[in-house]
Design an enzyme around this catalytic site. Structure first.
Site, mmCIF file in Angstrom:
data_model
loop_
_atom_site.group_PDB
_atom_site.id
_atom_site.type_symbol
_atom_site.label_atom_id
_atom_site.label_comp_id
_atom_site.label_asym_id
_atom_site.label_seq_id
_atom_site.Cartn_x
_atom_site.Cartn_y
_atom_site.Cartn_z
ATOM 1 N N GLU A 182 47.293 51.006 39.365
ATOM 2 C CA GLU A 182 47.639 51.861 40.506
ATOM 3 C C GLU A 182 49.096 51.672 40.933
ATOM 4 O OE1 GLU A 182 44.143 50.254 42.505
ATOM 5 O OE2 GLU A 182 43.477 52.304 42.883
ATOM 6 N N GLU A 200 37.365 48.274 38.643
ATOM 7 C CA GLU A 200 36.759 47.913 39.943
ATOM 8 C C GLU A 200 35.242 48.097 39.948
ATOM 9 O OE1 GLU A 200 39.507 49.752 39.536
ATOM 10 O OE2 GLU A 200 41.028 49.234 41.043
ATOM 11 N N ALA A 256 44.281 43.929 42.233
ATOM 12 C CA ALA A 256 44.347 43.313 43.550
ATOM 13 C C ALA A 256 43.727 41.933 43.444
ATOM 14 C CB ALA A 256 43.573 44.158 44.554
ATOM 15 N N GLY A 270 44.478 47.491 40.767
ATOM 16 C CA GLY A 270 45.695 47.706 41.558
ATOM 17 C C GLY A 270 46.960 47.656 40.712
HETATM 18 N N1 CO8 Z 1 42.482 38.536 41.258
HETATM 19 C C1 CO8 Z 1 42.546 37.198 41.412
HETATM 20 N N2 CO8 Z 1 42.729 36.340 40.373
HETATM 21 C C2 CO8 Z 1 42.825 36.868 39.139
HETATM 22 C C3 CO8 Z 1 42.750 38.268 38.920
HETATM 23 C C4 CO8 Z 1 42.567 39.123 40.046
HETATM 24 N N3 CO8 Z 1 42.532 40.449 39.948
HETATM 25 N N4 CO8 Z 1 42.857 38.484 37.589
HETATM 26 C C5 CO8 Z 1 43.000 37.272 37.007
HETATM 27 N N5 CO8 Z 1 42.992 36.301 37.949
HETATM 28 C C6 CO8 Z 1 43.106 34.850 37.732
HETATM 29 C C7 CO8 Z 1 41.819 34.262 37.146
HETATM 30 O O1 CO8 Z 1 40.885 34.023 38.155
HETATM 31 C C8 CO8 Z 1 42.350 32.997 36.499
HETATM 32 O O2 CO8 Z 1 42.567 32.037 37.498
HETATM 33 P P1 CO8 Z 1 41.904 30.548 37.325
HETATM 34 O O3 CO8 Z 1 42.592 29.975 36.132
HETATM 35 O O4 CO8 Z 1 42.269 29.863 38.620
HETATM 36 O O5 CO8 Z 1 40.460 30.753 37.105
HETATM 37 C C9 CO8 Z 1 43.740 33.412 36.002
HETATM 38 O O6 CO8 Z 1 44.099 34.586 36.757
HETATM 39 C C10 CO8 Z 1 43.752 33.789 34.535
HETATM 40 O O7 CO8 Z 1 42.769 34.769 34.317
HETATM 41 P P2 CO8 Z 1 41.649 34.665 33.179
HETATM 42 O O8 CO8 Z 1 41.338 33.226 32.873
HETATM 43 O O9 CO8 Z 1 40.498 35.542 33.577
HETATM 44 O O10 CO8 Z 1 42.451 35.301 31.945
HETATM 45 P P3 CO8 Z 1 41.837 36.011 30.670
HETATM 46 O O11 CO8 Z 1 42.968 36.196 29.734
HETATM 47 O O12 CO8 Z 1 40.609 35.313 30.186
HETATM 48 O O13 CO8 Z 1 41.339 37.474 31.192
HETATM 49 C C11 CO8 Z 1 41.577 39.545 32.417
HETATM 50 C C12 CO8 Z 1 42.281 38.403 31.632
HETATM 51 C C13 CO8 Z 1 40.688 40.347 31.468
HETATM 52 C C14 CO8 Z 1 42.667 40.413 32.994
HETATM 53 C C15 CO8 Z 1 40.693 38.917 33.536
HETATM 54 O O14 CO8 Z 1 41.489 37.973 34.273
HETATM 55 C C16 CO8 Z 1 40.140 39.915 34.508
HETATM 56 O O15 CO8 Z 1 39.187 40.606 34.198
HETATM 57 N N6 CO8 Z 1 40.752 40.015 35.741
HETATM 58 C C17 CO8 Z 1 40.272 40.875 36.772
HETATM 59 C C18 CO8 Z 1 40.628 42.326 36.494
HETATM 60 C C19 CO8 Z 1 40.087 43.203 37.605
HETATM 61 O O16 CO8 Z 1 38.895 43.279 37.832
HETATM 62 N N7 CO8 Z 1 40.991 43.895 38.321
HETATM 63 C C20 CO8 Z 1 40.629 44.759 39.410
HETATM 64 C C21 CO8 Z 1 40.668 44.007 40.713
HETATM 65 S S1 CO8 Z 1 40.085 44.957 42.100
HETATM 66 C C22 CO8 Z 1 41.395 45.989 42.452
HETATM 67 O O17 CO8 Z 1 42.414 45.963 41.823
HETATM 68 C C23 CO8 Z 1 41.214 46.915 43.611
HETATM 69 C C24 CO8 Z 1 42.516 47.623 43.954
HETATM 70 C C25 CO8 Z 1 42.437 48.360 45.253
HETATM 71 C C26 CO8 Z 1 42.534 47.475 46.468
HETATM 72 C C27 CO8 Z 1 42.711 48.328 47.689
HETATM 73 C C28 CO8 Z 1 42.568 47.509 48.995
HETATM 74 C C29 CO8 Z 1 42.844 48.379 50.209
#
Ligand code: CO8
Length: 258
Positions: A112, A132, A66, A109
């Site tokens: 999911e 998460e 998400a 997400g």
């Molecule tokens: N949300 C927003 N932006 C994201 C997300 C995300 N989940 N994942 C990556 N991005 C963005 C980064 O911020 C970055 O943007 P910017 O260049 O502007 O800084 C761009 O995508 C590229 O990402 P990275 O530079 O981090 O890329 P890497 O190759 O270094 O890393 C990863 C890749 C490991 C995937 C890393 O991006 C990461 O850890 N992402 C987050 C993963 C995460 O924590 N996911 C869970 C999110 S919470 C969730 O899913 C809850 C679901 C339920 C919601 C229910 C609501 C009712």
């Protein structure tokens, strides 16, 4: 066809394709993505010309979760008031079989979303996880519920409590992934599988998916009753007559999806 901003949508033969397209955010799922993916899937579902749907992302990310930036400032009452991500329930409810073709990250997400699909085809580069816990929250789109049903309590608990990612091979061994294929073959394999499924009769596809879904949610006894009724109901379809006649006549069936 409707204009979408966060996804690419295309129909090829009897297969509907939905490609997540927010490369700058690794296909992070915001409210607009939820609405658009769901609208596209529901439109395909309502079209008799579509017998399978494929959801995919990019080589690097199916979806990295998400959208954290969208959620960060929200309060609990915002979540409830907006039913943030309520659209996904409608996506999970489509009758047409849905294949997730996963390459790269399928996190939070994203994992999911894959689990809302019926079949998960994974590139050997795929990485699944529910990170998460690292953000001070928990899965919120079904992760604590569907992952346990897919891979059992102890494996799901390890992943959800630690936030660890698992690779495609481990995910296949655990039962989360239907099949692992080389990354370069992912879309071809998804196409072949989707075309095979879409060549079957729609009434039996809908009935099979509904019975599989029922198995996830009920007791064996209740599920067997559901299956028996669904099986019997198919004997009122043209496709059952055609399928069995084709077998007797040693030819391919020509399903009319009625
Ligand atoms: N949300 C927003 N932006 C994201 C997300 C995300 N989940 N994942 C990556 N991005 C963005 C980064 O911020 C970055 O943007 P910017 O260049 O502007 O800084 C761009 O995508 C590229 O990402 P990275 O530079 O981090 O890329 P890497 O190759 O270094 O890393 C990863 C890749 C490991 C995937 C890393 O991006 C990461 O850890 N992402 C987050 C993963 C995460 O924590 N996911 C869970 C999110 S919470 C969730 O899913 C809850 C679901 C339920 C919601 C229910 C609501 C009712």
């Amino acid at each position: 066809m409707t204009e979408y901003e966060t996804i690419l949508v295309e129909q090829r033969g009897r297969v509907g394709w939905i490609t997540l397209n927010r490369p700058q955010a690794l296909n992070a799922l915001n409210g607009q993505v939820a609405d658009e993916v769901t609208a596209a899937a529901v439109a395909f579902d309502e079209d008799d010309g579509v017998g399978a749907i494929v959801v995919t992302g990019s080589e690097k990310a199916f979806a990295a979760g998400a959208d954290i930036k969208e959620m960060e400032g929200m309060s609990a009452s915002d979540m409830f008031a907006t039913d943030h991500f309520g659209a996904w329930n409608d996506f999970a409810g489509v009758r047409t079989p849905v294949i997730a073709a996963v390459s790269g990250f399928a996190l939070g997400g994203g994992c999911e979303l894959a689990m809302m699909c019926d079949i998960i085809l994974a590139a050997d580069t795929a990485k699944f996880g529910q990170p998460e816990i690292n953000l001070g929250v928990i899965p919120g789109m079904g992760g604590t519920q569907r992952l346990i049903r897919a891979i059992g309590y102890y494996k799901a608990a390890e992943l959800i409590l630690s936030g660890r990612m698992m690779g495609a091979e481990e995910a296949e061994r655990a039962g989360l992934v239907s099949r692992v294929v080389p990354a370069s073959d992912l879309l071809d394999e998804a196409t072949k599988l989707a075309e095979t499924i879409a060549s079957k009769g729609l009434p039996s596809l809908y009935a099979a998916k509904a019975s599989l879904d029922t198995a996830m949610e009920t007791t064996l006894a209740a599920g067997l009753i559901h299956e028996k009724k669904a099986f019997a109901a198919l004997f009122d379809t043209e496709d059952q007559k055609e399928g069995m006649a084709a077998f007797r006549e040693k030819r391919e069936p020509n399903f009319t999806h009625r």
